[in-house]
Write a protein that holds these residues in place. Sequence first.
Motif, PDB file in Angstrom:
ATOM      1  N   GLU A 700      51.227  75.083 -43.602  1.00  0.00           N
ATOM      2  CA  GLU A 700      52.378  76.040 -43.743  1.00  0.00           C
ATOM      3  C   GLU A 700      53.682  75.932 -43.128  1.00  0.00           C
ATOM      4  O   GLU A 700      54.585  76.148 -43.835  1.00  0.00           O
ATOM      5  CB  GLU A 700      51.722  77.258 -43.004  1.00  0.00           C
ATOM      6  N   LEU A 703      55.156  73.110 -45.918  1.00  0.00           N
ATOM      7  CA  LEU A 703      55.421  73.949 -47.149  1.00  0.00           C
ATOM      8  C   LEU A 703      56.173  74.965 -47.303  1.00  0.00           C
ATOM      9  O   LEU A 703      56.910  75.109 -48.140  1.00  0.00           O
ATOM     10  CB  LEU A 703      54.043  74.178 -47.950  1.00  0.00           C
ATOM     11  N   GLU A 704      55.997  75.915 -46.294  1.00  0.00           N
ATOM     12  CA  GLU A 704      57.010  76.907 -46.150  1.00  0.00           C
ATOM     13  C   GLU A 704      58.284  76.742 -46.251  1.00  0.00           C
ATOM     14  O   GLU A 704      59.045  77.688 -47.328  1.00  0.00           O
ATOM     15  CB  GLU A 704      56.583  77.873 -45.024  1.00  0.00           C
ATOM     16  N   LYS A 707      59.368  75.835 -49.991  1.00  0.00           N
ATOM     17  CA  LYS A 707      59.199  77.114 -50.921  1.00  0.00           C
ATOM     18  C   LYS A 707      60.413  77.740 -50.715  1.00  0.00           C
ATOM     19  O   LYS A 707      61.111  78.519 -51.592  1.00  0.00           O
ATOM     20  CB  LYS A 707      58.029  77.862 -50.526  1.00  0.00           C
ATOM     21  N   ARG A 708      60.937  78.019 -49.515  1.00  0.00           N
ATOM     22  CA  ARG A 708      61.992  78.928 -49.308  1.00  0.00           C
ATOM     23  C   ARG A 708      63.380  78.511 -49.733  1.00  0.00           C
ATOM     24  O   ARG A 708      64.228  79.257 -50.098  1.00  0.00           O
ATOM     25  CB  ARG A 708      62.181  78.948 -47.515  1.00  0.00           C
ATOM     26  N   GLY A 710      63.506  76.248 -52.375  1.00  0.00           N
ATOM     27  CA  GLY A 710      63.236  75.962 -53.694  1.00  0.00           C
ATOM     28  C   GLY A 710      63.165  74.516 -53.853  1.00  0.00           C
ATOM     29  O   GLY A 710      63.732  73.737 -54.858  1.00  0.00           O
ATOM     30  N   GLN A 743      49.238  68.951 -53.451  1.00  0.00           N
ATOM     31  CA  GLN A 743      50.429  69.846 -53.466  1.00  0.00           C
ATOM     32  C   GLN A 743      51.533  69.108 -53.902  1.00  0.00           C
ATOM     33  O   GLN A 743      52.481  69.667 -54.404  1.00  0.00           O
ATOM     34  CB  GLN A 743      50.802  70.571 -52.359  1.00  0.00           C
TER      35      GLN A 743
END
Length: 847
Positions: A700, A703-704, A707-708, A710, A743
Amino acid sequence: MRHLLTKDAFAKRSTGRDSPAEGERERIAAVSRRRDLPMARDELETVLARARVGILHRALDGHVLVVNEAYCALVGRSAETLEYLPFEQFTYPADRESSIRIYGDHLATAQPFEIEKRYIRPDGSVVWCSVHVSFVVDAAGQPQSTIVIASDISARRTAEQELRESEEHLRHTVELNPQITWTASPAGAVLEVSARWCEVTGIPREHALGEYWVSALHPDDVAQVRAQWAISVASGLPIDIEYRLRTGAGSFRWFRARAAARTDAEGRVVRWYGTLEDVHDRRLAKDDLRESEARFRLAAQAAELGIWDYDAVSNEREWSDDFKTMLGLSADARPDVALALELVVPADRHLLTALVEAAQAGDSSTRFEVTLRIRRASDGAERWMRTAGWRMHASSGRLTRVLVTIRDVTEERNAQDHIRWTATHDALTGVANRAFFTDQLEQAIARATPGRQLALVLLDVDRLKEINDTIGHDAGDVLLETFARRLDRAFAPCAVTGRLGGDEFAVLLEGGLHEDLAQRVSAGLEVLGELVEYDGYACETQATAGLSLYPAHGATAAELLKSADIALYAGKAGRRGEVSVFEPVMRAGMQRRASMLNVARIAVRDDLVMPYYQPKIALSDGRVVGFEALLRWRHEALGVQGPDTIAAAFDDLRLAAALSDRMIDSVARDLRCWLDQGFDPGRVAINLSPADFRHDRLVERVLEPLKRHGVPPARIELEITETVLLGRDTDKVAATLAVFHDQGVTIALDDFGTGYASLTHLKMFPVDVIKIDRSFVARVCEQPHDAAIVEAIIGLAHRLQLEIVAEGVEREAQAEYLAALGCTYGQGYLFGRAVPADAIAKLLSWS
C-alpha cells in the motif's frame, strides 16, 4: 490576624471541614502561586475583607493553619478561640445534622462541596453564609487538612425571604380581595371600572372613565403608558405594563395593568378587558434584590469572577466585562449563546448545551457547576473555565433567572499538573522517579571518598512491550511493580532504586571493587529473572543491565547516566539478560549512530528528503531509457547530503519506512510532472531497504502514492539487494514481490554477484532485472576473471530473458567492452551523475 493563605499552604493540598466557595478557593490558590500578581497580599486581604469573604485553613484535628479576620468576624470568634474548636459548636443547631452528614460524606472521597448554612455567634446572633470546603490530600490521596471559604449571604437570604413574603402577601391579596377590573372601547376609552378603583385611588369611578384615569398616573409614567396603550389599541395585541398610581393617601403605588381584546368573527376589536394588580411590594423587593445583586457583583469583580446573567422572563442576557475579557471579547460584544458555544472547545460544547437546554426546559434544580475549556477569541489560547450557577424560580415554579459565575482556573490546573510532575516517587511502582533519583546520585557523588567506588546500574525490562501487547497492560503494570519490589530485594540494603521511565530502572550502589560490583549486579539479575504469575500466565522479568563507575566513567550524574545508558544499549544489542560494563569504545559507535538517527528524524520532520536522478543509458545508441532515484537530503549549512550521512536510519523500522515514503511520493510527483510535459522518462528505479520489508503495509505504501499522482505502476522499478532475500520471512518477501510484479512494477536485483545463492534467488523470486555490481565493472577491461564473471552474468540474463544493467561505468572503454559482450544498459558517471528533478527535463529534451 493570621496571614492570608500562602503558596506552601496550598502546595500541601490540605482540605476543609466546612465547604469553601470553590471559585474563591481557586482565586486564592492562583494568587498565592503567581509572584508577579500586581495586587499585594495585604491588599487582596483588604479586598476580601470588604467583600466579607472569610478564609479558614486547618488540619483535620482542628489545628488552625491559617485564618483571616473576615472569617473570625463572620463566626464571632478569634483565631485562638477557633483552635481545635469543632465546627459543630458554632454551627446553628438546625443546620448541624446536615452539615455533619455532608462533611462526612465528602471527607471519605476528598471531594470538595459547598452548602449554605448559618453560623451562631457567642452573642446569639446568626449569620447566613455560603460555605465552600475543599480537601487537600497527600500523594496517596488521603485528606490532610481543609480549606474553608465563607461569604456572608444574609442580605440575599433576607431579600429572598422578603420576596417570598411579598409574593405570599400578593397571592392572599388576589384571593381575598378582588382586583381592579375595567373595560374599554375598541378605541381605548375606559367604559367602566370596578369599585376597587375608588377604594385604592380615592378617585370616584366616573372620573376614571374615558381618559380621565391618566390623571391618576405618576407624571414620570404617563408618556410610556400612553405610548404602549396606543400600540396595543392599534395592533389589537395584549398589553402588560407596570406603572405607579396615586392612592387615596396621596402616595403612589406600583400596579400591573394587563388587558386583552375580545374580537368578532372578522377579527375586529369589540371591547378591551383589563385588570389592575397591586405589585408595589414585589417591585420594592425586586429593587432590593437588585441592590443585593449589585453588591454581589462588586464582590465578584474583586475576586475576578466573570458573570453571566440570564433573565428568563425577558429572555435577556448580560455578560460582565470581566467575563468578556476571559473570553477574549471586546467590551461591546453582545451576549449570545451561539457565540459562547463557538468559543467552547468542541469536545466540551455538550456541557454548555446541556445547561442552556436545562434552563430552557425550566430545570427546577437550584445549584449547578461545570468545568469546561474555551479558546479565547483574541488569541486562540485554550483556557479552563469553572462555572457555578444558581437558578431562581417564581412561587409558581417558573424559572425566572439564571445567574452564573465564571472563574479562569487554567493556572490552577497547570499548577496541579506541575505538582504531580515534580513529585518524588513513581506512582505505579513506588520507587524514586527520575528527578529524585538523579538528586540522590548527585548527593552520592558529592559525599564520595577516595578509594570507594560508586556504581550506577541501568536496567531495561526485556519483553515488556510483548507482554503488554499479548496479555495486556494490566499484566505489564504488575510486571513493573514486581520488578521494582525485587530491585529492593536484590540490591538492598545499601542501594537506591528508581524508575527513570517506561521499562527503564536504575540502581545506585556504593562501595566495593569493580569485580565485586559486576558480580553483585549479575546475582541481582538472577533474582529479577524469577517468573511472575499473572492471571494464569507466567511472565518473564529478565532484564539487561548497563554498569558505569564513578569516577572512572564520569565525574557528574549526567556523565554516569550517559555511560551506563551506552553500556545498556551495547548489552541489548548482544548480551541480553547480562550486565555490560561501560567501555570508552562503546561511546563512539553509539554517538555516531544516535547522530545519524537524529539527523534522519529532522530530515523527515522538516521534509528535507529529496530524490536525485542518475540516468540509465542504452549502450547501443546512448538513449536515456530510465533513471535510478537516489536519496539526498538538504542540510541548512552543508547543502545537499548523501545517504551515507544517515546510514543507520535504514536499519530502523520507522525511519526507514518514513524515508522510503518521502522518496516514493516525490518520485511519483516528479514522474507525473515529466509525463505532463510530454517527456518519456522510461522507468525510475527506487531502492528499498530490508527494514521496508518488515513493514506490514509495504504494498500500500508504494502503490498508494502512484495512484494518488496518476502514475502507472509500470513506470516504477524496485531495487532490492540479496540481504532482503536472506531473512527468515522469505515466503512473505516472495508474496510481496509477486504482488508488485502482478501490478506491473519491475523488480531489479541490485549488486548481483556479491551475495549468496544468487542463482537460487533468480528461481525463487519474480526478478525482472539484474544489475552487475560496480566492483566487477571497474576492472572488466583489466582483470580477465572479472571479465569472465561479467560475461557469464550477461549470458545468464539473456538465457533467462532478464534485462541486464552494468553499474559504475566511468570510462568509454568499459562501455564499449560491455556493449560488445551484449550488456543492454549502463549506468555511471560516464553517462551522468545524479541530478535534481528540475534538471531532468533538459536531459530528456536532448535525448
